[in-house]
Write an enzyme that holds these catalytic residues in place. Structure first.
Site, PDB file in Angstrom:
ATOM      1  N   ASN A  18       0.808  -1.225   0.000  1.00  5.62           N
ATOM      2  CA  ASN A  18       0.000   0.000   0.000  1.00  5.62           C
ATOM      3  C   ASN A  18       0.835   1.265   0.000  1.00  5.62           C
ATOM      4  O   ASN A  18       0.463   2.249  -0.608  1.00  5.62           O
ATOM      5  CB  ASN A  18      -0.917   0.002   1.222  1.00  5.62           C
ATOM      6  CG  ASN A  18      -1.811   1.222   1.257  1.00  5.62           C
ATOM      7  OD1 ASN A  18      -2.591   1.431   0.333  1.00  5.62           O
ATOM      8  ND2 ASN A  18      -1.676   2.042   2.281  1.00  5.62           N
ATOM      9  N   HIS A  71      -6.647  -1.589   1.756  1.00  2.37           N
ATOM     10  CA  HIS A  71      -6.260  -0.341   1.095  1.00  2.37           C
ATOM     11  C   HIS A  71      -5.575  -0.527  -0.259  1.00  2.37           C
ATOM     12  O   HIS A  71      -5.025   0.411  -0.814  1.00  2.37           O
ATOM     13  CB  HIS A  71      -5.379   0.480   2.040  1.00  2.37           C
ATOM     14  CG  HIS A  71      -6.079   0.799   3.325  1.00  2.37           C
ATOM     15  ND1 HIS A  71      -7.125   1.695   3.385  1.00  2.37           N
ATOM     16  CD2 HIS A  71      -5.949   0.296   4.571  1.00  2.37           C
ATOM     17  CE1 HIS A  71      -7.584   1.753   4.625  1.00  2.37           C
ATOM     18  NE2 HIS A  71      -6.895   0.903   5.366  1.00  2.37           N
ATOM     19  N   ASP A  94      -0.031  -6.810   4.441  1.00  3.58           N
ATOM     20  CA  ASP A  94      -0.449  -5.720   5.320  1.00  3.58           C
ATOM     21  C   ASP A  94      -1.532  -4.880   4.639  1.00  3.58           C
ATOM     22  O   ASP A  94      -1.548  -4.746   3.417  1.00  3.58           O
ATOM     23  CB  ASP A  94       0.789  -4.859   5.615  1.00  3.58           C
ATOM     24  CG  ASP A  94       0.518  -3.778   6.647  1.00  3.58           C
ATOM     25  OD1 ASP A  94       0.104  -4.123   7.756  1.00  3.58           O
ATOM     26  OD2 ASP A  94       0.733  -2.586   6.335  1.00  3.58           O
ATOM     27  N   GLU A 133      -4.153  -9.153   6.282  1.00  7.92           N
ATOM     28  CA  GLU A 133      -4.745  -8.361   7.357  1.00  7.92           C
ATOM     29  C   GLU A 133      -5.791  -7.425   6.775  1.00  7.92           C
ATOM     30  O   GLU A 133      -5.450  -6.429   6.149  1.00  7.92           O
ATOM     31  CB  GLU A 133      -3.647  -7.546   8.063  1.00  7.92           C
ATOM     32  CG  GLU A 133      -4.181  -6.599   9.104  1.00  7.92           C
ATOM     33  CD  GLU A 133      -3.613  -5.192   8.998  1.00  7.92           C
ATOM     34  OE1 GLU A 133      -3.802  -4.422   9.933  1.00  7.92           O
ATOM     35  OE2 GLU A 133      -2.999  -4.854   7.967  1.00  7.92           O
TER      36      GLU A 133
END
Ligand code: CA
Ligand code: CA
Length: 562
Positions: free
Chosen positions: A164, A304, A300, A343
């Site tokens: 991201n 997003h 992670d 996640e």
């Protein structure tokens, strides 16, 4: 062939007590994807195997613990290897280690919390160069040694990866890659004297309007709100998370290398023809898989980044791992494909679209808040999990009781937390130091989760907690039925349940006191010799029951002996 050898090695390593083969428990660990027992470690906070790499790039420690919460503390890849050699992970039954992203982070610090601490990229979430190892973490040879040592024990290595965002523009890294001529007052975007920047005045040394910022990642690569760049959006995909720059992973525009990387002498990033931001990130991340045999990723901030980027990362990494295994057949644990968990903040055990776009597993945010349940309440959780994770049979999650982004499980109740977690259906994640009751570190008012990343408590290990986790972990590692079996409650008092697969079966009891008689009628046939992997006793099933002396901790873990 590789798989059989590993199972045999694991069974031998975990065999308890008597040397006679007839008294060994029947071990059915299952495929990794069915029974992941993942140890999540913030490498920098775990074990310092090589003090010579501490303070790389001129990074500093702070004298007071309260000021030192965001510094690099010295843990590294060599430290993980040393603990693997000692058997730390094997004794816990762990079959994968999720390490924080070890690639190169921003060299300096940014303002942490409410101007409370110098925040470095010790956690791996502030990437600078995805193609190089961070010198604080170690060398390519040390990463190879870590992977080889882990694989020899049947333990996979997973990288935390961030698609991201890269790290912030920190004063030190910016000063190192400035190429504009100096003026009387400025070096690039930095006002002269910037070396003296403090937590209070940090941003006043940086001119956020200076065109030198165009020589950083550049507007083709990121949304940043800087002059000449696009601003972050208001939606999940394009927003600037915590004011971090946001990669334009959705763009179909081919880009060149970011300007600062072109000037970075030691980067291994090269120009890729007709390649998008997503294409570069996927190439950089999957390269670790192809070159080192990294077995999987923990992605992670899944929320997003758009789905096609995750699919591209999974596809490239799957290909890369297959290539590595073909080239290194003896160094691979087995022929399992690349594995990816993610996640997605707040997600529970439900099967979401993520499982269709490349994720094999997702982190379960539901368990931590329910892990204090006991008896009937805990059975409700287990029954719900076993049912949901059975449809389809490949559906799986990673449950945890402590994490770096939430909180540590209550240390006074850590044994009960361990029991609840290690007997839960589905995959599990142990957070480093849960097994040793590692205490919280100092907290920052503006960033309280920093307290969950304290140094591993090697000098004050809780031996009772450790012994408890090891028994549960080794039992779980031997029995895929714990993770994937059909679940039913056998008795309310003590709370007793079965987990049964065609090829593997167990019975567990919690809260047992003294001599207990446990009904195992639908699990183990009369005449079966069973072993209590917690208390150590054995008994023969008669009339559908076994009678044993429970360990004072109240846990009974029944498995069949050969
Ligand atoms: Ca070190
Ligand atoms: Ca984004």
């Amino acid at each position: 062939m590789m798989f059989r050898r590993t199972v045999a090695a694991l069974a031998a390593a975990l065999a308890l007590g008597s040397a006679a083969a007839a008294d060994e428990p029947v071990a059915r660990p299952g495929r990794f994807a069915d029974n992941p027992i993942v140890y999540f470690v913030v490498t920098d906070r775990f074990a310092n195997g090589n003090p010579a790499n501490d303070g790389s790039y001129g990074r500093k420690r702070e004298a007071k613990p309260q000021d030192d919460i965001g510094s690099f503390h010295g843990g590294d890849l060599a430290g993980l290897t040393a603990k693997l050699r000692e058997g730390w992970f094997r004794e816990l039954g762990v079959n994968a280690i999720w390490i924080t992203a070890p690639y190169e982070q921003i060299h300096g610090w940014v303002v942490g919390g409410s101007k409370e601490f110098k925040h470095y990229g010790y956690h791996g979430y502030f990437a600078l160069d995805y193609t190089k190892l961070d010198a604080n973490m170690g060398t390519p040879a040390e990463l190879r040694e870590l992977v080889a040592t882990a694989h020899a024990q049947g333990i996979r290595i997973l990288f935390d990866v961030v698609m991201n965002h890269p790290g912030y523009g920190d004063i030190q890294s910016l000063s190192e890659y400035v190429t504009e001529p100096e003026t009387d007052k400025k070096r690039g975007m930095l006002w002269k004297g910037y070396e003296a920047a403090t937590l209070r005045d940090y941003h006043s040394w940086i001119d956020y309007n200076d065109p030198a910022w165009l020589q950083w990642w550049g507007p083709d690569w990121i949304r940043s709100g800087l002059r000449g760049y696009t601003e972050g959006g208001s939606d999940d995909l394009t927003k600037q998370l915590a004011f971090l720059p946001d990669f334009k992973t959705e763009s179909d525009k081919p880009v060149g290398l970011p300007p600062f990387l072109k000037k970075k002498a030691d980067t291994e990033a090269v120009e890729l023809p007709n390649t998008t931001v997503r294409g570069y990130l996927v190439a950089w991340l999957s390269r670790w898989v192809r070159d080192y045999g990294i077995d999987g990723f923990r992605a992670d901030t899944v929320k997003h980044v758009e789905y096609p980027s995750w699919t591209a990362l999974k596809d490239a990494s799957t290909k890369a791992l297959a290539e590595w295994k073909a080239a290194n057949p003896k160094a691979a644990i087995d022929d399992a494909p690349f594995w990816m968990t993610g996640e997605n903040w707040g997600q529970g055990i439900e099967r979401t679209r993520h499982y269709d776009i490349g994720f094999d597993n997702m982190i379960n945010f539901d368990f931590q808040r329910r892990a204090e349940a006991k008896g009937a309440e805990l059975d409700k959780v287990y029954a719900e999990y076993a049912r949901t994770l059975a449809a389809p049979a490949t559906h799986n999650v990673l449950s945890y009781i402590s994490s770096h982004d939430t909180k540590l499980f209550d240390r006074k109740a850590i044994l009960d937390g361990a029991t609840a977690l290690m007997l839960a259906p589905g995959g599990v994640q142990i957070y480093y130091g849960d097994e040793s009751a590692r205490p919280d570190g100092p907290a920052a008012y503006g960033d309280p989760q920093q307290s969950t990343r304290s140094d591993m408590n090697w000098a004050s290990l809780d031996s009772a907690a450790l012994a408890h986790w090891r028994k549960l972990g080794q039992f779980r590692a031997r029995h895929v039925a714990v993770a994937r079996g059909k679940h039913w409650q056998i008795a309310a008092q003590p709370y007793t349940f079965a987990r049964v697969l065609p090829e593997d079966r167990i019975v567990a009891a919690v809260g047992a006191r003294g001599t207990v008689t446990i009904s195992v009628a639908d699990v183990f046939a009369d005449g079966t010799r069973v072993h209590d992997a917690y208390g150590g006793g054995s008994a023969t099933v008669a009339g559908g029951k076994v009678t044993l002396d429970a360990d004072p901790r109240g846990v009974v873990l029944l498995e069949a002996l050969k």
